[in-house]
Motif scaffolding. Structure first.
Motif, short mmCIF file in Angstrom:
data_model
loop_
_atom_site.label_atom_id
_atom_site.label_comp_id
_atom_site.label_asym_id
_atom_site.label_seq_id
_atom_site.Cartn_x
_atom_site.Cartn_y
_atom_site.Cartn_z
N ASN A 140 0.82 -1.22 0.00
CA ASN A 140 0.00 0.00 0.00
C ASN A 140 0.85 1.27 0.00
O ASN A 140 0.48 2.28 0.58
CB ASN A 140 -0.95 0.01 1.20
N CYS B 208 -0.78 4.92 0.05
CA CYS B 208 -1.96 4.87 -0.82
C CYS B 208 -3.20 5.33 -0.07
O CYS B 208 -3.37 5.03 1.11
CB CYS B 208 -2.18 3.44 -1.33
N LEU B 209 -4.06 6.05 -0.78
CA LEU B 209 -5.32 6.48 -0.19
C LEU B 209 -6.34 5.34 -0.26
O LEU B 209 -6.31 4.53 -1.19
CB LEU B 209 -5.87 7.70 -0.94
N PRO B 210 -7.23 5.24 0.71
CA PRO B 210 -8.27 4.21 0.64
C PRO B 210 -9.12 4.38 -0.62
O PRO B 210 -9.49 5.50 -0.99
CB PRO B 210 -9.10 4.46 1.91
N TRP B 211 -9.41 3.27 -1.27
CA TRP B 211 -10.21 3.33 -2.49
C TRP B 211 -11.61 3.88 -2.21
O TRP B 211 -12.26 4.44 -3.10
CB TRP B 211 -10.32 1.94 -3.12
N SER C 42 -12.33 6.34 -0.17
CA SER C 42 -12.34 7.74 0.24
C SER C 42 -13.09 8.59 -0.79
O SER C 42 -13.20 8.23 -1.97
CB SER C 42 -10.92 8.27 0.41
N VAL D 79 -11.12 9.60 -3.97
CA VAL D 79 -10.81 8.49 -4.88
C VAL D 79 -12.06 8.02 -5.62
O VAL D 79 -12.04 7.79 -6.83
CB VAL D 79 -10.16 7.33 -4.10
N HIS E 39 -10.17 -1.15 1.55
CA HIS E 39 -8.71 -1.23 1.74
C HIS E 39 -8.02 -0.13 0.92
O HIS E 39 -8.67 0.63 0.19
CB HIS E 39 -8.19 -2.61 1.32
N ASN E 40 -6.70 -0.05 1.05
CA ASN E 40 -5.91 0.91 0.27
C ASN E 40 -4.74 0.22 -0.41
O ASN E 40 -3.67 0.81 -0.61
CB ASN E 40 -5.41 2.05 1.17
N CYS F 263 -2.04 3.07 -7.29
CA CYS F 263 -3.03 3.58 -6.34
C CYS F 263 -3.03 5.10 -6.43
O CYS F 263 -2.18 5.70 -7.10
CB CYS F 263 -2.71 3.13 -4.91
#
Length: 491
Positions: free
Chosen positions: A7, A15-18, A20, A23, A43-44, A58
């Motif tokens: 990540n 990586c940012l959480p998917w 968020s 995103v 998850h991220n 990501c």
């Protein structure tokens, strides 16, 4: 497609959480709800979510916006296609820049000892010391407060490589958490910081041998830090554990301590002598724990009763106030202020009005004015320490519940040589916490006298008489500078 837990992007950004908000907005119309729910939600981790994505990637934060970045993960398609082609050819000899896993499996040499098994039999990650040979290992330990970079999913061997190849700073050591494969690169080491913490399960500390500190001509602190020899016995905690100040005897420093500016021995300004010169202690951050150490060091075993800041005991020479101690910080259990933390002898930012003094507790049957004698421990404590919910007497008598709950009372005494026969005149006395005391006549005028008389049940105006007109009072002066409007029910 990549389904691992990496990540971090190739530039080491998290990586940012998917899921968020930013995103999901960027992914709108790009992936179906089903794909998002099955592969991205919750998850991220790095993913390649479209057919055109050759590498996992990501979104990462870039200032106020987000950008797409690839993750530092070898391409599965490249690796698998090469292995598949070599397997189909049967037994082969691996060519240049390839590593032989077994007779029919070759992988790129760059994948060896990268912290991720690529051979089916795991041979590429066996006996991977590599750069670790350039580090000295300390088991169950880690260095704190000096982390510069953090790498996830990284083996100790790969962490060593990261350290050796670091370009933005000089990497002198790293700490590795084996359980979660966390790598922390540091620009410091034991000799520079003394910040190695032992008894840390799963952690291992690796110090770069070529950057270790040579302590042969320096002072080695108890925590391993190395400092110059001339930094010892300067009063400053250069080691961080005060080991540089532990073997500094009073005789070597010419150290003395005394109280001055008072006509009694148990109170006064604190005066310190170092290397032949007398100076003072500044009141910055000076609290009762510091005062306790001072008083006990001076031989007053009962400790401190009070702090007197702001040059309450005027220095001898106000044109040249020499401060030898500032920002004193004692724990309270030291035997001398030499064992406490402060900025160093003579290091200060204080002015003439910041000389601190103390009042030490003394045993005795007679206490000084504005002091109260403890009932059984033979101590004297300041009056304002009574019934403050903090036991100051060793016997705890200053916090006796019966005493502290007694109501305040007022009386007149001293008229015609004794207690007033008519009870309409006399010296005003107040009982507080069961102790009778007096009121100082400063600013005590007709309005204040009227309130006293009304509280005793007498009507009309009253007159005040000062200068001990009914005889000198004894004991505690409970009130001073009283100001009344004249219509109050009690002083």
């Amino acid at each position: 497609d990549y389904n691992g837990r990496a990540n971090v992007s190739e530039t080491s950004k998290a990586c940012l959480p998917w899921s968020s908000t930013q995103v999901t907005a960027a992914l709108k119309y790009r992936v179906s709800e089903t794909t998002f729910r099955n592969t991205l939600s919750g998850h991220n981790h790095c993913r390649n979510i479209a057919g055109s994505d050759t590498l996992p990637w990501c979104f990462v934060q870039d200032g106020t916006s987000i950008v797409k970045e690839a993750c530092d993960i070898p391409s599965c398609s490249v690796r698998e296609s090469r292995i598949a082609s070599e397997r189909s050819a049967g037994e082969v000899t691996c060519g240049p820049n390839l590593f032989a896993c077994e007779l029919n499996e070759c992988i790129p040499s760059a994948w060896v000892c990268d912290g991720q098994p690529d051979c089916k039999n795991g041979y590429d990650e066996l006996n991977c010391t590599g750069g670790l040979a350039q580090f000295q290992q300390h088991k169950t330990s880690r260095l704190i407060e000096h982390d510069k970079e953090k790498w996830l999913h990284t083996s100790a061997a790969n962490c060593a490589t990261r350290c050796l190849e670091a370009s933005d700073f000089i990497c002198r050591s790293f700490s590795h958490y084996g359980k979660d494969q966390i790598c922390l690169l540091s620009d410091s080491n034991i000799g520079l910081s003394g910040k190695l913490v032992a008894n840390q399960p799963e952690w291992e500390y690796y110090e770069r041998i070529s950057h270790s500190i040579d302590c042969s001509d320096k002072f080695r602190c108890g925590n391993g830090k190395c400092i110059n020899q001339n930094s010892t016995c300067n009063g400053r905690n250069d080691c961080g554990d005060r080991s540089d100040e532990k073997n500094c005897s009073a005789a070597n420093l010419g150290y003395e301590i005394r109280l001055g500016g008072s006509n009694v021995s148990h109170e006064g300004r604190i005066e310190i002598k170092i290397l032949g010169e007398w100076g003072y202690v500044c009141d910055d951050q000076f609290d009762l724990r510091d005062a306790e150490v001072v008083c006990r060091e001076l031989g007053f075993s009962l400790g401190a009763a009070e702090i007197r800041p702001h040059s309450a005991f005027v220095p001898l020479n106000t044109s040249k106030t020499l401060f030898l101690v500032d920002d004193l910080q004692c724990r309270g259990n030291e035997t001398s202020i030499r064992e406490c933390d402060f900025g160093g002898w003579g290091v200060h930012d204080c002015g003439n009005e910041e000389v601190v003094g103390v009042v030490c507790k003394i045993p005795g049957k007679v206490c000084a004015n504005n002091f109260w004698q403890c009932e059984r421990s033979n101590e004297c404590i300041p009056n304002n320490f009574l019934c403050d919910n903090i036991p100051d007497c060793e016997d705890g008598s200053d916090e006796d519940v019966t005493r502290c709950k007694q109501p305040v009372a007022v009386r007149l005494v001293g008229a015609k040589g004794g207690r007033s026969l008519t009870t309409v005149e006399g010296r005003v006395e107040i009982r507080r916490f069961g102790i009778w005391g007096t009121i100082c006549d400063d600013d005590f005028e007709e309005a204040e006298a009227t309130v006293v008389c009304h509280s005793l049940g007498y009507k009309g105006q009253a007159q005040s008489r000062k200068e001990a007109a009914y005889g000198a009072g004894q004991g505690i002066i409970w009130l001073d500078g009283v100001h009344c409007a004249g219509n109050e029910s009690s002083v």
